[in-house]
Every structure is written in structure tokens, then in C-alpha cells.
Design a protein around this motif. Sequence first.
Motif, PDB file in Angstrom:
ATOM      1  N   VAL A  58       0.827  -1.202   0.000  1.00  0.00           N
ATOM      2  CA  VAL A  58       0.000   0.000   0.000  1.00  0.00           C
ATOM      3  C   VAL A  58       0.867   1.260   0.000  1.00  0.00           C
ATOM      4  CG1 VAL A  58      -0.312   0.099   2.518  1.00  0.00           C
ATOM      5  CG2 VAL A  58      -2.082   0.991   1.035  1.00  0.00           C
ATOM      6  N   SER A  59       0.366   2.281  -0.720  1.00  0.00           N
ATOM      7  CA  SER A  59       1.034   3.589  -0.763  1.00  0.00           C
ATOM      8  C   SER A  59       0.453   4.488   0.319  1.00  0.00           C
ATOM      9  CB  SER A  59       0.772   4.282  -2.102  1.00  0.00           C
ATOM     10  OG  SER A  59       1.385   3.620  -3.141  1.00  0.00           O
ATOM     11  N   ALA A  60       1.061   5.652   0.466  1.00  0.00           N
ATOM     12  CA  ALA A  60       0.541   6.641   1.413  1.00  0.00           C
ATOM     13  C   ALA A  60      -0.790   7.179   0.888  1.00  0.00           C
ATOM     14  CB  ALA A  60       1.549   7.770   1.570  1.00  0.00           C
TER      15      ALA A  60
ATOM     16  N   THR B 117      -0.386  12.483   0.510  1.00  0.00           N
ATOM     17  CA  THR B 117       0.378  12.582   1.763  1.00  0.00           C
ATOM     18  C   THR B 117       1.872  12.791   1.530  1.00  0.00           C
ATOM     19  OG1 THR B 117      -1.184  11.135   2.867  1.00  0.00           O
ATOM     20  CG2 THR B 117       0.950  11.364   3.914  1.00  0.00           C
ATOM     21  N   THR B 118       2.460  12.025   0.580  1.00  0.00           N
ATOM     22  CA  THR B 118       3.914  12.132   0.365  1.00  0.00           C
ATOM     23  C   THR B 118       4.283  13.552  -0.070  1.00  0.00           C
ATOM     24  OG1 THR B 118       3.915   9.806  -0.246  1.00  0.00           O
ATOM     25  CG2 THR B 118       5.900  11.056  -0.771  1.00  0.00           C
ATOM     26  N   ASP B 119       3.476  14.124  -0.989  1.00  0.00           N
ATOM     27  CA  ASP B 119       3.743  15.501  -1.437  1.00  0.00           C
ATOM     28  C   ASP B 119       3.619  16.485  -0.271  1.00  0.00           C
ATOM     29  OD1 ASP B 119       4.012  15.394  -4.471  1.00  0.00           O
ATOM     30  OD2 ASP B 119       2.199  14.226  -4.118  1.00  0.00           O
TER      31      ASP B 119
ATOM     32  N   GLY C 148       4.182   8.129   5.845  1.00  0.00           N
ATOM     33  CA  GLY C 148       2.934   8.113   5.061  1.00  0.00           C
ATOM     34  C   GLY C 148       2.407   6.700   4.875  1.00  0.00           C
ATOM     35  N   GLU C 149       3.272   5.783   4.496  1.00  0.00           N
ATOM     36  CA  GLU C 149       2.857   4.400   4.239  1.00  0.00           C
ATOM     37  C   GLU C 149       2.523   3.658   5.534  1.00  0.00           C
ATOM     38  OE1 GLU C 149       4.729   5.952   2.073  1.00  0.00           O
ATOM     39  OE2 GLU C 149       3.924   5.321   0.135  1.00  0.00           O
ATOM     40  N   ARG C 150       3.131   4.087   6.630  1.00  0.00           N
ATOM     41  CA  ARG C 150       2.797   3.444   7.922  1.00  0.00           C
ATOM     42  C   ARG C 150       1.353   3.716   8.296  1.00  0.00           C
ATOM     43  NH1 ARG C 150       6.388   2.403  12.904  1.00  0.00           N
ATOM     44  NH2 ARG C 150       8.332   1.883  11.913  1.00  0.00           N
TER      45      ARG C 150
ATOM     46  N   GLY D  68      12.410   6.152  -4.110  1.00  0.00           N
ATOM     47  CA  GLY D  68      12.114   7.144  -5.150  1.00  0.00           C
ATOM     48  C   GLY D  68      10.618   7.208  -5.378  1.00  0.00           C
ATOM     49  N   ARG D  69      10.160   8.363  -5.908  1.00  0.00           N
ATOM     50  CA  ARG D  69       8.717   8.568  -6.081  1.00  0.00           C
ATOM     51  C   ARG D  69       8.087   7.440  -6.890  1.00  0.00           C
ATOM     52  NH1 ARG D  69       6.438  13.284  -4.693  1.00  0.00           N
ATOM     53  NH2 ARG D  69       4.731  11.835  -4.270  1.00  0.00           N
ATOM     54  N   GLY D  70       6.923   7.024  -6.456  1.00  0.00           N
ATOM     55  CA  GLY D  70       6.220   5.942  -7.148  1.00  0.00           C
ATOM     56  C   GLY D  70       6.771   4.568  -6.829  1.00  0.00           C
ATOM     57  N   GLY D  71       7.666   4.499  -5.832  1.00  0.00           N
ATOM     58  CA  GLY D  71       8.407   3.264  -5.551  1.00  0.00           C
ATOM     59  C   GLY D  71       7.594   2.089  -5.014  1.00  0.00           C
ATOM     60  N   SER D  72       6.345   2.330  -4.634  1.00  0.00           N
ATOM     61  CA  SER D  72       5.529   1.199  -4.146  1.00  0.00           C
ATOM     62  C   SER D  72       5.321   0.158  -5.237  1.00  0.00           C
ATOM     63  CB  SER D  72       4.162   1.683  -3.664  1.00  0.00           C
ATOM     64  OG  SER D  72       4.309   2.572  -2.604  1.00  0.00           O
ATOM     65  N   ASP D  73       5.296   0.607  -6.494  1.00  0.00           N
ATOM     66  CA  ASP D  73       5.169  -0.346  -7.607  1.00  0.00           C
ATOM     67  C   ASP D  73       6.329  -1.350  -7.554  1.00  0.00           C
ATOM     68  OD1 ASP D  73       3.063   1.215  -8.487  1.00  0.00           O
ATOM     69  OD2 ASP D  73       4.137   2.104 -10.181  1.00  0.00           O
TER      70      ASP D  73
HETATM   71  N1  ASP Z   1       3.955   7.390  -1.581  1.00  0.00           N
HETATM   72  C1  ASP Z   1       5.077   7.375  -2.494  1.00  0.00           C
HETATM   73  C2  ASP Z   1       4.920   8.446  -3.554  1.00  0.00           C
HETATM   74  O1  ASP Z   1       3.947   9.178  -3.540  1.00  0.00           O
HETATM   75  C3  ASP Z   1       5.302   6.040  -3.126  1.00  0.00           C
HETATM   76  C4  ASP Z   1       4.205   5.557  -4.024  1.00  0.00           C
HETATM   77  O2  ASP Z   1       3.078   6.062  -3.952  1.00  0.00           O
HETATM   78  O3  ASP Z   1       4.459   4.661  -4.816  1.00  0.00           O
HETATM   79  O4  ASP Z   1       5.781   8.585  -4.370  1.00  0.00           O
END
Ligand code: ASP
Length: 430
Positions: A40-42, A46-48, A73-75, A150-155
Motif C-alpha cells: 500500500v502507498s501513502a 500525503t507524500t507531497d 505516510g505508508e505506515r 524514489g517517487r512511485g516506488g511502491s510499484d
Molecule cells: N507514496 C510514495 C509516492 O507518492 C510512493 C508511491 O506512492 O508509490 O511517491
Amino acid sequence: MGLVVQKYGGSSVADAEGIKRVAKRIVEAKKNGHQVVVVVSAMGDTTDELIDLAEQVSPMPAGREFDMLLTAGERISMALLAMAIKKLGHEAQSFTGSQAGVITDSVHNKARIIDVTPGRIRTALDEGNIAIVAGFQGVSQDKKDITTLGRGGSDTTAVALAAALDAEVCEIYTDVDGVFTADPRVVKKAQKIDWISFEDMLELAASGSKVLLHRCVEYARRYNIPIHVRSSFSGLQGTWVSSEPPVRKTQQQGEQKVEQAIISGVAHDTSEAKVTVVGVPDKPGEAAAIFRAIADAELNIDMVVQNVSAASTGLTDISFTLPKTDGRKAIDALEKAKPAIGFDSLRYDDQIGKISLVGAGMKTNPGVTASFFEALSDAGVNIELISTSEIRISVVTRADDVPGAVRAVHTAFGLDSESDEAVVYGGTGR
Ligand code: ASP
Ligand code: ADP
Ligand code: MG
């Protein structure tokens, strides 16, 4: 029924309602007999928001504490999701990246996964739990510090866990129905792609289609993990990303392989900036010195172009693009190296955008490049830089020109759909 890894992006868990909706979906998969691992992502943006907050405290936040902040955020989302699942009468346990065994190198803010040791996840599954893992984070092998990918790293977290747990599929749930021929936020007539090869998806992702992160696709290709990109807001089939096209049964022809289109899609990216090193002596070793300074600052660059030198001065200009977030560091590194390199000045331009056309079919179909440039010219778009690979053409233009250029290229290559308008279910596109 095997093990599935499901990843839910920030827009899918933007609020309490979203978390409850996603929890139901996860429980359905469990009821269908799967072992389920969820990444799961934040929540939402939230991250921004955490990044904005850090910047108010310190203008160039970086490193260890920044990662510690962002992983919060992810917690939040992982714990809430586990609670929502328990409320539905199923057992769930949440794990940080470190607890899940996501081991990385120690490059803060853009760490790479070097190993995954999911012992605790296996135990949780064996005990009948749904395992929820915080995306985008890990722990460094040497210093044991918390890192982010890095951004988007949950993928990437999702695919890495899918590989380590030998999952049958990695499902990426997001706010659109799959991978489209262009960003549906820009091109309303974009079409959903049923199947796309790892190679084409890799180029689209590297060119800015943020529906999947390119590192995640790289990982999936290396371990041959099929990815199913789909919406968490609809029950529709999404896009399959894999090495081999799926086989379809048709009444007339029996079994038939799904064909890959000549052109997979158009990607755009406005997250990069252009640095121009002005007045570089036109002699061997100069480009090497410039890019050594950039490399020593641990910065990655994208495109490079060197202008023809003016014969009278013997000086030339070298331009390159890189993520805007690394712009300040690049300028600082070059300023420091200026006496050794001996250029005149530096120019920094963050009002640029990149448009890319991607498709393995361009290798064997003449005229793709010509049609691409004609479409841009008909749309009155001026081109500043060009780069190509075997299956991609990219140009840099003014940032303002990007939406019009993407639409013009999409139409010129016959990618516009005749019927449905692409749906964007949520998210702010931030
Ligand atoms: N929360 C992080 C982001 O916004 C990671 C993700 O969403 O994949 O970059
Ligand atoms: P998540 O929060 O689920 O990780 P992202 O915002 O990272 O979602 O990615 C989904 C977004 O990617 C979509 O809302 C869409 O605007 C964007 N996008 C860019 N290119 C494409 C494409 N070719 N197909 C689908 N979505 C795309
Ligand atoms: Mg994403």
C-alpha cells in the motif's frame, strides 16, 4: 489458488471510505482462495504534503531524516488498512518495508532493492493472515537505516515481493482502468491497451507514463512476473504486462495470440529540466569532464546534445536534461568544477517537456519518424532536443506545448478511440 500480490496506489486509499472499499476487495481475493499480500502507498497526496512540510523546515531536505519522514505516510495507510480488514472479520497484519525484508543499498531518496527476505510475510500467510506491506521503503544493508525507493516506488516493492514470494501475478490497482495509449488526463480519447510487452512498457514508463514505475517493470521483466494494471474503482479487466502475448479463443479462428500494436502509445514528461553549459572549449575530454562532475554528484541524466562549435571561437554548448529535483545539485556540481572544465556560463531551464512515441513496430515500419515530426510541425510545436532508441522517439519542447503535442501525435498515429472516453476515477494527478 496461488499467491497474489496486490498494490494499491495513493488515490485508491485517499480517505477512510477508500480504505474500506479496498479492504473489501482484498477480502474477496482471500475468500476466492488466494494467499494475499498487499502493498500500500501513502493516502492521497500525503507524500507531497510531507515533502512540502520538510521544505518549509529546510530548503534542501535530503538523506536519512527525509526518508524517515516520508516512510511515515505508508505506515499510516498500512495500519488503517489492516484495521479495516479485521473489521470485516479477516485476519491481517501490517509490516514496514524493513519488517517485510526489503533490503536496499544506502542511497537515500532513491535506494535500490538488493535483496528481499520475506520470512515474516511467509509466516503471517501460513498462519492465515492477509499481509499488508508498506510500499516505497526498505532498510539499508550496511547501515540499517530506513530508505525510500524514489517517487512511485511502491510499484517496485510490489513486484519485488511478488518475485521473492513466487506470486502468480502482481496486480497494480490505480485510478484508471489500465495502461492507455496516452495519459487519460491529457487525451480523453486514449484507448486501454489489453496487453503490452515488458519492452514497450519499459520505454513508456521511462518516458514518463507514471502509471507504472520503470524500475518496477525492469524488475518484473528480470524475474518474469506478469503485471495486471487495473482500477480499484471498477471491476473491469485491465492491462496485462508480460513477456508473451496471451492466447484468446475466437469462434472463427480458434486460438489466436493477441497481437501487439505497431505503436503502443505516446508518453509525456514535464518533470525534467534542461541544463546548458555555454562556451565549452571544443577539444577532447571536455564532455567527459562535465559528465564526470555530474556522475560524482550521483545524478542521472537523460538526453544530451552538443551543438556544432562556432569555427571563429572554437567554443561549443552542451545541453542535457535531468529530473528537476536534481537541478540545483547539478548546477552546484558544475559551478564547483568550472575552473577545471573552463566553460563560460550555465543556463537552467525548467519550462521544458518531453513527448515520446513508443512501439516495437517502428523498427520495421518505415516512415514513423517522418509522421511523428510532421504531426508536431502541423501542431506548430518547436523541437529543442531529439533522442531515439530502437523502439522510441523522444523530443523536448516548451512545457506549454506538451498537451497539444501529445494529442496531435496520438491522433496522427490513429490511436484515438471512436467510442468511450477514458475514465479517471480519482487522484489529483499530482
Ligand atoms: N507514496 C510514495 C509516492 O507518492 C510512493 C508511491 O506512492 O508509490 O511517491
Ligand atoms: P497511484 O497513486 O495508483 O500509484 P499514479 O498517479 O502513480 O497512481 O499513476 C496513475 C496515473 O498515471 C493516472 O491517473 C494517469 O494520469 C497517469 N498516466 C500517465 N500515463 C498513463 C498511461 N499511458 N495510461 C494510464 N495512466 C497514465
Ligand atoms: Mg504510482
